[in-house]
Design a protein around this motif. Structure first.
Motif, mmCIF file in Angstrom:
data_model
loop_
_atom_site.group_PDB
_atom_site.id
_atom_site.type_symbol
_atom_site.label_atom_id
_atom_site.label_comp_id
_atom_site.label_asym_id
_atom_site.label_seq_id
_atom_site.Cartn_x
_atom_site.Cartn_y
_atom_site.Cartn_z
ATOM 1 N N UNK A 93 -3.827 9.362 3.278
ATOM 2 C CA UNK A 93 -2.517 8.806 1.576
ATOM 3 C C UNK A 93 -3.268 8.370 0.774
ATOM 4 N N UNK A 94 -4.148 7.097 1.023
ATOM 5 C CA UNK A 94 -4.551 5.594 0.380
ATOM 6 C C UNK A 94 -5.502 6.709 0.153
ATOM 7 N N UNK A 95 -6.139 6.946 0.514
ATOM 8 C CA UNK A 95 -7.994 8.014 0.005
ATOM 9 C C UNK A 95 -7.342 8.251 -1.367
ATOM 10 N N UNK A 96 -6.022 9.044 -1.582
ATOM 11 C CA UNK A 96 -5.964 9.863 -2.505
ATOM 12 C C UNK A 96 -5.024 8.325 -3.557
ATOM 13 N N UNK A 97 -4.589 7.407 -3.071
ATOM 14 C CA UNK A 97 -4.053 6.679 -3.710
ATOM 15 C C UNK A 97 -5.472 5.889 -4.430
ATOM 16 N N UNK A 135 1.214 -1.131 0.313
ATOM 17 C CA UNK A 135 -0.139 -0.173 0.235
ATOM 18 C C UNK A 135 0.820 0.936 0.031
ATOM 19 N N UNK A 136 1.973 0.935 1.239
ATOM 20 C CA UNK A 136 2.610 1.967 0.564
ATOM 21 C C UNK A 136 3.627 2.649 -0.599
ATOM 22 N N UNK A 137 4.176 1.646 -1.173
ATOM 23 C CA UNK A 137 4.667 1.311 -2.549
ATOM 24 C C UNK A 137 3.446 1.940 -3.854
ATOM 25 N N UNK A 138 1.770 1.988 -3.712
ATOM 26 C CA UNK A 138 1.365 2.701 -4.418
ATOM 27 C C UNK A 138 1.125 3.910 -3.964
ATOM 28 N N UNK A 139 1.159 3.690 -2.784
ATOM 29 C CA UNK A 139 0.311 5.609 -2.247
ATOM 30 C C UNK A 139 1.728 6.778 -3.175
#
Length: 427
Positions: A232-236, A188-192
């Motif tokens: 941050x995940x919401x934006x991604x 998830x961090x990499x996606x963001x």
């Protein structure tokens, strides 16, 4: 000199090449520059549209190299992150300890790992457990995702694990679940960080869920992410259309912090543009009230204005909560699939009435349902009829919503009749 096959239109070349083996395609592509160019599209779409990778250093390095290729990087649409299971890592460590390559026959091979990668691949389990900021995984993965400009789907799963696993937690299971959670957060961090515009994120391999479906089957605590990370995940996940989750709720028993059940709902809520949502819980655990708590949190808090398809598998739910979830998405919901699910309070007949009155469904599939009221096992038809526990109503075949409501009325009447027969037989 132009060859005869080179004189054919691109469409005919594609139709011919698709039937060739990999070796024949390679030979054809080496015949001339013209044939190389003509066969590039079908070759790249066949062999490079889906890339399977672990999170080990060698596998991620190959992924980064491919993402830098000027032509092939644009062909990748799906990244399949396939982690090894706990037994696989144990076998790799044993091979690395012996230090003989290829390993002796007495040692169990791991077919997914190349011999030259064993030494580095076996270190991933310990690395993810001991590093709170796993840069060696996050940075190369995010760099690769940036290079794959057309990637739309990321699938996160585990080699060999199924939904129907052992419900009892051993020390090894606990170690591995921590590893899975750390890998999930790193992905998830990499996606963001990459800024990739995903349309699908899934923890399940296939579109159809069965008891032997391979999935990541993450522990519920993996979804309890920090609030800044959620933002941050919401934006991604702004462009995410499909989310498919596989979750274990029984881990740690009663040793839980307050609000533990809300993490899954909060992750789902970050994808406000979702059109397809699948929630799969492990249906064999010995504490179904934990599954009920997670589903209750989702039913009472999640609002997805564009949701068209909802699939529930292995869940425990209350009638009022499920009705509330359905009513929240009345205007958009068109496909509803519920399987291996238990109704803790209320009756499925009442829920079907809600479906008939409030929903304009194209597809309704109900199978292997249970309820606390009699009869406990829901059968839509008499027992002697094959697949009596399955109800499948597909209005798309005739494009008639009135027919859907008629079939629902018949199903409600049939369910009432089977319940009456059950009461008579008990007397």
């Amino acid at each position: 000199m132009q060859t005869k096959i080179g004189q054919l239109p691109q469409e005919l070349v594609d139709l011919i090449v698709v039937h060739l083996s990999l070796q024949d395609r390679q030979a054809l592509r080496l015949a001339s520059k013209q044939l190389y160019a003509l066969t590039f599209t079908t070759f790249s779409n066949t062999y490079f549209s889906r890339r399977v990778t672990t999170l080990g250093v060698p596998s991620l390095s190959r992924l980064v190299q491919l993402s830098a290729h000027p032509n092939l990087s644009g062909c990748v649409y799906l990244i399949d992150i396939k982690l090894l299971n706990y037994e696989d890592y144990g076998n790799l460590r044993e091979i690395d300890r012996v230090g003989i390559y290829p390993p002796p026959k007495r040692l169990q091979r791991v077919p997914q790992v190349k011999i030259g990668d064993i030494s580095q691949e076996c270190k991933l389990l310990d690395y993810m457990r001991t590093h709170k900021d796993p840069k060696a995984v996050v940075h190369p993965l995010s760099r690769a995702l940036k290079g794959f400009r057309n990637v739309k789907t990321i699938r996160f799963r585990v080699n060999g694990l199924t939904l129907y696993g052992n419900p009892y937690i051993s020390a090894e299971d606990e170690v591995y679940q921590y590893f899975l959670s750390a890998c999930f957060t790193a992905v998830l961090d990499a996606i963001i960080r990459s800024g990739v515009r995903l349309q699908e994120f899934t923890l399940i391999k296939n579109t159809t869920i069965r008891p032997l479906s391979k999935s990541a089957n993450l522990d519920y605590s993996a979804f309890n992410l920090p609030i800044p990370f959620m933002f941050s995940l919401k934006s991604a996940f702004t462009f995410l259309k499909s989310l498919r989750l596989s979750i274990r709720t029984h881990h740690n028993g009663n040793s839980r912090v307050a609000g533990w059940e809300k993490g899954v709902a909060q992750v789902i809520a970050t994808a406000s543009s979702l059109e397809k949502l699948t929630i799969c819980l492990q249906a064999t655990d010995s504490k179904p009230w934990f599954r009920a708590a997670v589903i209750q949190s989702i039913c009472r808090s999640v609002q997805l204005p564009m949701l068209k398809s909802l699939q529930l598998y292995g869940c425990v739910v209350d009638e009022l909560d499920l009705i509330a979830l359905i009513k929240t998405h009345t205007s958009s919901l068109r496909r509803l699939l519920i399987s291996d699910t238990e109704l803790r309070s209320g009756a499925w007949s009442s829920i079907l009435n809600t479906f008939k009155e409030d929903l304009d469904l194209d597809l309704l599939r109900l199978q292997y349902l249970q309820q606390n009221t009699a009869p406990r096992v829901v059968r839509w038809f008499p027992d002697h009829i094959r697949n009596s526990s399955k109800l499948n109503i597909d209005a798309r075949k005739i494009r008639d919503q009135y027919w859907m409501k008629e079939r629902l009325s018949q199903a409600i009447s049939s369910l009432a009749a089977t319940a009456e027969e059950h009461e008579i037989s008990e007397i």
